[in-house]
Each structure stands twice: as C-alpha cells, then as structure tokens.
Enzyme design. Sequence first.
Site, PDB file in Angstrom:
ATOM      1  N   GLU A  15       2.249  60.394  54.095  1.00 20.13           N
ATOM      2  CA  GLU A  15       0.960  61.095  54.170  1.00 20.13           C
ATOM      3  C   GLU A  15      -0.198  60.181  53.766  1.00 20.13           C
ATOM      4  OE1 GLU A  15       2.817  64.280  51.794  1.00 20.13           O
ATOM      5  OE2 GLU A  15       1.941  65.658  53.228  1.00 20.13           O
ATOM      6  N   GLU A  30      10.465  66.406  52.401  1.00 25.23           N
ATOM      7  CA  GLU A  30      10.229  67.398  51.339  1.00 25.23           C
ATOM      8  C   GLU A  30      11.116  68.616  51.477  1.00 25.23           C
ATOM      9  OE1 GLU A  30       7.847  65.909  53.160  1.00 25.23           O
ATOM     10  OE2 GLU A  30       6.113  65.399  51.922  1.00 25.23           O
ATOM     11  N   ALA A  58       5.417  61.600  46.753  1.00 25.06           N
ATOM     12  CA  ALA A  58       4.802  62.063  45.522  1.00 25.06           C
ATOM     13  C   ALA A  58       5.875  61.952  44.440  1.00 25.06           C
ATOM     14  CB  ALA A  58       4.337  63.495  45.685  1.00 25.06           C
TER      15      ALA A  58
HETATM   16  C1  HXC Z   1       9.951  59.894  41.634  1.00 27.76           C
HETATM   17  C2  HXC Z   1      11.310  58.363  42.658  1.00 27.76           C
HETATM   18  C3  HXC Z   1      10.920  58.828  43.930  1.00 27.76           C
HETATM   19  C4  HXC Z   1       9.969  59.889  43.981  1.00 27.76           C
HETATM   20  C5  HXC Z   1      12.317  57.225  44.201  1.00 27.76           C
HETATM   21  N1  HXC Z   1      12.174  57.366  42.875  1.00 27.76           N
HETATM   22  N2  HXC Z   1      11.578  58.107  44.862  1.00 27.76           N
HETATM   23  N3  HXC Z   1      10.821  58.889  41.527  1.00 27.76           N
HETATM   24  N4  HXC Z   1       9.525  60.392  42.807  1.00 27.76           N
HETATM   25  N5  HXC Z   1       9.484  60.373  45.134  1.00 27.76           N
HETATM   26  C6  HXC Z   1      12.836  56.601  41.817  1.00 27.76           C
HETATM   27  C7  HXC Z   1      14.288  56.993  41.635  1.00 27.76           C
HETATM   28  O1  HXC Z   1      14.399  58.143  40.842  1.00 27.76           O
HETATM   29  C8  HXC Z   1      14.845  55.766  40.962  1.00 27.76           C
HETATM   30  O2  HXC Z   1      14.488  55.734  39.617  1.00 27.76           O
HETATM   31  C9  HXC Z   1      14.054  54.642  41.610  1.00 27.76           C
HETATM   32  O3  HXC Z   1      12.879  55.238  42.153  1.00 27.76           O
HETATM   33  C10 HXC Z   1      14.814  53.960  42.725  1.00 27.76           C
HETATM   34  O4  HXC Z   1      15.230  54.956  43.658  1.00 27.76           O
HETATM   35  P1  HXC Z   1      16.741  55.083  44.201  1.00 27.76           P
HETATM   36  O5  HXC Z   1      16.877  56.461  44.725  1.00 27.76           O
HETATM   37  O6  HXC Z   1      17.707  54.628  43.172  1.00 27.76           O
HETATM   38  O7  HXC Z   1      16.700  54.007  45.389  1.00 27.76           O
HETATM   39  P2  HXC Z   1      17.577  54.012  46.747  1.00 27.76           P
HETATM   40  O8  HXC Z   1      18.981  54.435  46.460  1.00 27.76           O
HETATM   41  O9  HXC Z   1      17.327  52.692  47.369  1.00 27.76           O
HETATM   42  O10 HXC Z   1      16.930  55.171  47.666  1.00 27.76           O
HETATM   43  C11 HXC Z   1      15.605  55.052  48.138  1.00 27.76           C
HETATM   44  C12 HXC Z   1      15.097  56.415  48.672  1.00 27.76           C
HETATM   45  C13 HXC Z   1      15.300  57.500  47.587  1.00 27.76           C
HETATM   46  C14 HXC Z   1      15.886  56.796  49.950  1.00 27.76           C
HETATM   47  C15 HXC Z   1      13.632  56.246  49.043  1.00 27.76           C
HETATM   48  O11 HXC Z   1      14.720  57.044  46.368  1.00 27.76           O
HETATM   49  C16 HXC Z   1      14.683  58.827  47.894  1.00 27.76           C
HETATM   50  O12 HXC Z   1      15.210  59.615  48.703  1.00 27.76           O
HETATM   51  N6  HXC Z   1      13.549  59.123  47.244  1.00 27.76           N
HETATM   52  C17 HXC Z   1      12.889  60.421  47.373  1.00 27.76           C
HETATM   53  C18 HXC Z   1      12.187  60.538  48.688  1.00 27.76           C
HETATM   54  C19 HXC Z   1      11.487  61.885  48.801  1.00 27.76           C
HETATM   55  O13 HXC Z   1      12.127  62.955  48.754  1.00 27.76           O
HETATM   56  N7  HXC Z   1      10.163  61.847  48.908  1.00 27.76           N
HETATM   57  C20 HXC Z   1       9.373  63.059  49.038  1.00 27.76           C
HETATM   58  C21 HXC Z   1       8.895  63.469  47.674  1.00 27.76           C
HETATM   59  S1  HXC Z   1       7.965  64.947  47.727  1.00 27.76           S
HETATM   60  P3  HXC Z   1      15.578  56.085  38.427  1.00 27.76           P
HETATM   61  O14 HXC Z   1      14.833  55.735  37.186  1.00 27.76           O
HETATM   62  O15 HXC Z   1      15.846  57.534  38.571  1.00 27.76           O
HETATM   63  O16 HXC Z   1      16.772  55.224  38.732  1.00 27.76           O
HETATM   64  C22 HXC Z   1       6.474  64.499  48.379  1.00 27.76           C
HETATM   65  C23 HXC Z   1       5.417  65.521  48.732  1.00 27.76           C
HETATM   66  C24 HXC Z   1       5.523  66.673  47.936  1.00 27.76           C
HETATM   67  O17 HXC Z   1       6.195  63.393  48.579  1.00 27.76           O
HETATM   68  C25 HXC Z   1       4.663  67.746  48.423  1.00 27.76           C
HETATM   69  C26 HXC Z   1       5.117  69.024  47.828  1.00 27.76           C
HETATM   70  C27 HXC Z   1       4.230  69.614  46.816  1.00 27.76           C
END
Ligand code: HXC
Length: 257
Positions: free
Chosen positions: A111, A131, A65
């Site tokens: 999901e 998360e 998300a």
């Molecule tokens: C918003 C995101 C994002 C996300 C990545 N990006 N994931 N933006 N929401 N979930 C954005 C980054 O901010 C960045 O933009 C760009 O995408 C590239 O990501 P990087 O991190 O620079 O890439 P990399 O180093 O290759 O790492 C990839 C990754 C990492 C390991 C997938 O991006 C990551 O850990 N993402 C988050 C994963 C996560 O926690 N997902 C769960 C979310 S919560 P900018 O512009 O900043 O450079 C969820 C459910 C929530 O899904 C339910 C609760 C209510």
Amino acid sequence: MSYETILVEQRGAATLVTLNRPQALNALNSQILSELLDAMKAFDADPSQGCAVITGSEKAFAAGADIKEMQAQGFADMYGHDFFAGWDVFTRTRKPIIAAVSGYALGGGCELAMMCDFILAGDNAKFGQPEIKLAVSPGMGGSQRLTRAVGKAKAMEMCLTGRMMDAQEAERAGLVSRILPAGELVEEAVKTAQAIAGMAPLAVLANKEMVNAAFETSLAQGVAFERRLFHALFGTADQKEGMTAFVEKRPGNWTGK
Ligand code: HXC
C-alpha cells in the site's frame, strides 16, 4: 529531527529515504510513519530537492503494517484514533516520490508503494495483500489503489487469497513501471529521481497533479483540469526558457518561476 527507523540522504537534487527496521522486515509501525511524514514534509519544503525515492532492503521493501503493534488493539482504539489516517498525509506530498521495491512489499508495504507516484521493481520483488490471512483487510488504501492499478480480477483474487505477485506479473498487470536487476535498483531509481528533479519544478508539480486527477474525476473533468494547468504553465518563466532553449539547441536553465 534525527530518525531511528529511516535513513535520509540527499543525492544532489534527489532525496533517498531508506526504511530501516531490518529486524522486522521494515514493518510499518507508528514511529516509522511519524518519521516518514516528517522527512517528506522537509523534502517538500526544501527547494534544493526535486524528487524522492523510498526504498527498503533487498529482502523487504516492507512486510506490512506492524502486526505486533496492532495485535492487542480493539475497535475503539482503531476507529477512535482513526488508525492509519496519518498515511493520508503522506499522499499529500506535492513533489514526486518513486517507490524502489526489492523483496517483499506486503500489506501496508504494498500500500505504501502504491501511495508513491510510481513503482520501480527489483527482479526479486513480491507484492501482496495478505491481510485476509490475519482475519482483517487492507487498511491503507490497498483495496482501492490495487484495483485501480491492476483491475478487479487480480485485485480481488489477491485480497481474497493473499497470493503474492512477482515482479514480472506486476509489470504485466501495470502495477510497476519497470523491472530492474535488484542490485541496480536503488542507483537506477536515484538516477530517475535526479532526472525528474532536473525538470522545471512547476511543470513537475503540474504533471503529478494532473495524472493523479485521473483517479478522482470523469474523463471530461480530467481533460479540462489538464488543459487549465497546461494553460497556467504558459504563465511561467520556465515555459519561456524551456521553449527558447529548445529553439537555441541548449539545455534549459530553470528558475522555478
Ligand atoms: C511485525 C513482522 C512483520 C509484520 C515480519 N515481521 N513481518 N513484524 N509486522 N508485518 C518480523 C517477524 O515477526 C520476524 O521477527 C522478522 O520480521 C522476520 O520475519 P520472518 O517471518 O522470520 O521472515 P521470513 O520467514 O523470511 O518470512 C518473510 C515474510 C513473513 C513472508 C514476509 O515475515 C510474513 O508473512 N510477514 C507478514 C506479512 C503480512 O501479513 N503483512 C500484512 C500485515 S497487515 P521475530 O522477532 O518475530 O523473529 C497490514 C495491513 C493491516 O499490513 C491493515 C489492517 C488494519
């Protein structure tokens, strides 16, 4: 409706939907949800289409998300608007949807893949529910669907640690149906979707409905539900055609009736 965050293409009787927010690794924001819901509604209503594939890029199916969209939200915003409830609408799509997962399928991305009817994984796929690292939890069904797919031990470990599963582990655990070379994943998924779309349409709906019933019923209720739908299919013209075509050693010619 024209879309900004997804691409939709009809390949014969298969609909290919590509998540397309590469700058955010296909993070699922409100816009992508509303566009996807619109596309799936149109797909379900289009008699020329029989099965859909949802995919992302080779690097990311979807990295979750959209954290930036959620960052400033409080309890009243989330609970008051029942944030994420729209995803329940996605799961009411009646025709089958295949998730073709390359790269990251994290959080909401994992999901979403699990909301599809089955997952084909590229050999570079990575699944996770990270998360907890953001001090939250799965919110689109991950704690429930992952547990049903892979059992408590792996689901609990993944939710509590945020550890990712690679494609091989995901296949061993029963999360994905098959692993394919990442470069061939989408084409193979489309071929699989076309094969499903080539089956008798009412039988496709019934098969999807009865497998899904296994998650909602006792064994006895599920078996009874299956048998009733099986009986009902004998009221279709396509059942007559399918069995006659077998006896006459020719392909079936379906009417969807
Ligand atoms: C918003 C995101 C994002 C996300 C990545 N990006 N994931 N933006 N929401 N979930 C954005 C980054 O901010 C960045 O933009 C760009 O995408 C590239 O990501 P990087 O991190 O620079 O890439 P990399 O180093 O290759 O790492 C990839 C990754 C990492 C390991 C997938 O991006 C990551 O850990 N993402 C988050 C994963 C996560 O926690 N997902 C769960 C979310 S919560 P900018 O512009 O900043 O450079 C969820 C459910 C929530 O899904 C339910 C609760 C209510």
